[in-house]
Design a protein around this motif. Sequence first.
Motif, mmCIF file in Angstrom:
data_model
loop_
_atom_site.group_PDB
_atom_site.id
_atom_site.type_symbol
_atom_site.label_atom_id
_atom_site.label_comp_id
_atom_site.label_asym_id
_atom_site.label_seq_id
_atom_site.Cartn_x
_atom_site.Cartn_y
_atom_site.Cartn_z
ATOM 1 N N VAL A 104 29.031 -19.878 -0.818
ATOM 2 C CA VAL A 104 28.202 -20.144 -1.999
ATOM 3 C C VAL A 104 28.990 -20.853 -3.086
ATOM 4 O O VAL A 104 28.405 -21.391 -4.038
ATOM 5 C CB VAL A 104 27.604 -18.841 -2.570
ATOM 6 N N ASP A 105 30.312 -20.851 -2.979
ATOM 7 C CA ASP A 105 31.151 -21.529 -3.969
ATOM 8 C C ASP A 105 31.500 -22.953 -3.566
ATOM 9 O O ASP A 105 32.335 -23.591 -4.210
ATOM 10 C CB ASP A 105 32.458 -20.734 -4.168
ATOM 11 N N SER A 106 30.880 -23.463 -2.508
ATOM 12 C CA SER A 106 31.125 -24.835 -2.063
ATOM 13 C C SER A 106 30.745 -25.812 -3.177
ATOM 14 O O SER A 106 29.818 -25.565 -3.948
ATOM 15 C CB SER A 106 30.320 -25.144 -0.801
ATOM 16 N N PHE A 107 31.462 -26.938 -3.236
ATOM 17 C CA PHE A 107 31.220 -27.890 -4.335
ATOM 18 C C PHE A 107 31.707 -29.275 -3.936
ATOM 19 O O PHE A 107 32.370 -29.455 -2.906
ATOM 20 C CB PHE A 107 31.946 -27.426 -5.599
ATOM 21 N N GLU A 108 31.364 -30.263 -4.756
ATOM 22 C CA GLU A 108 31.847 -31.632 -4.594
ATOM 23 C C GLU A 108 32.614 -32.030 -5.839
ATOM 24 O O GLU A 108 32.284 -31.619 -6.952
ATOM 25 C CB GLU A 108 30.690 -32.606 -4.365
ATOM 26 N N SER A 109 33.645 -32.856 -5.644
ATOM 27 C CA SER A 109 34.455 -33.305 -6.770
ATOM 28 C C SER A 109 35.140 -34.607 -6.401
ATOM 29 O O SER A 109 35.454 -34.842 -5.224
ATOM 30 C CB SER A 109 35.510 -32.245 -7.114
ATOM 31 N N GLY A 110 35.386 -35.450 -7.386
ATOM 32 C CA GLY A 110 36.148 -36.670 -7.157
ATOM 33 C C GLY A 110 37.628 -36.355 -7.010
ATOM 34 O O GLY A 110 38.183 -35.556 -7.765
ATOM 35 N N VAL A 111 38.267 -36.978 -6.004
ATOM 36 C CA VAL A 111 39.700 -36.792 -5.768
ATOM 37 C C VAL A 111 40.343 -38.153 -5.555
ATOM 38 O O VAL A 111 39.849 -38.963 -4.758
ATOM 39 C CB VAL A 111 39.959 -35.902 -4.524
ATOM 40 N N ASP A 112 41.428 -38.412 -6.286
ATOM 41 C CA ASP A 112 42.210 -39.624 -6.079
ATOM 42 C C ASP A 112 43.287 -39.351 -5.043
ATOM 43 O O ASP A 112 44.030 -38.369 -5.155
ATOM 44 C CB ASP A 112 42.868 -40.073 -7.385
ATOM 45 N N LEU A 113 43.385 -40.228 -4.027
ATOM 46 C CA LEU A 113 44.370 -40.054 -2.972
ATOM 47 C C LEU A 113 45.416 -41.153 -3.043
ATOM 48 O O LEU A 113 45.077 -42.344 -3.106
ATOM 49 C CB LEU A 113 43.714 -40.074 -1.598
ATOM 50 N N ALA A 114 46.670 -40.766 -3.036
ATOM 51 C CA ALA A 114 47.767 -41.728 -3.038
ATOM 52 C C ALA A 114 47.698 -42.590 -1.787
ATOM 53 O O ALA A 114 47.458 -42.104 -0.683
ATOM 54 C CB ALA A 114 49.105 -40.989 -3.095
ATOM 55 N N GLY A 115 47.882 -43.888 -1.965
ATOM 56 C CA GLY A 115 47.895 -44.797 -0.831
ATOM 57 C C GLY A 115 46.536 -45.253 -0.370
ATOM 58 O O GLY A 115 46.438 -46.030 0.586
ATOM 59 N N ILE A 116 45.480 -44.792 -1.029
ATOM 60 C CA ILE A 116 44.119 -45.195 -0.666
ATOM 61 C C ILE A 116 43.455 -45.810 -1.894
ATOM 62 O O ILE A 116 43.245 -45.131 -2.901
ATOM 63 C CB ILE A 116 43.291 -43.999 -0.153
#
Length: 221
Positions: A121-133
């Motif tokens: 129930v705590d599942s969520f979406e968030s923006g993540v910056d990835l090194a090298g991408i």
Amino acid sequence: MSTDSVRPVIGVLALQGDVREHVAALQAEGADARSVRRPEELADVDGIVLPGGESTTIARLAGRFGLLEPLREALRAGLPAYGTCAGMILLADRLVDAPPGQPTVGGLDVTVRRNAFGRQVDSFESGVDLAGIGGGSLQAVFIRAPWVEEAGPGVEVLGRVVGGAADGRIVAVRQGNVVATSFHPELTGDRRVHALFVDIVRAHLAEQAGADAGNERGKST
């Protein structure tokens, strides 16, 4: 010859979890993707994906199908691997909050906390910056996700949570040919992490081909 023209064979461990989504993403990025359920199928691939799902179930089934030790041996021999969510747990050398005796494949010098972000129930979406991408933040889907509590000196941190109670927590790592993410890029249609992994597999194949050619030249002199 450019490695972009190489179509590597990449397996997806198909014991439980979101297998079809990984297969589709890998194929879209130029790989020959196939399911792996048995040791002889593992022997035919150039890279392996350990998908999300339930890590204890996947580990138990891998043991039942005789895959745990072959997976460990393959990774020790340099087989590229990518783990998402439960796959990150399986690739970790050390676990926190795991059932007693839960086995892992290992290969990443990290300590991973299971269900670190909470329950389903705590599942969520968030923006993540990835090194090298490049291309900006990925929209990352976290479902009963782990995080990396501690990373060894040879581990590159690719991404962290930004903001909220989990600010700064590590959610993407790489160590040599092994990559892991806490989140599920196969569920969003954003294939940049899969593209990264396909490139890692291609580079590994090119290195192997160069080494083999060098060995042949050495035999002929």
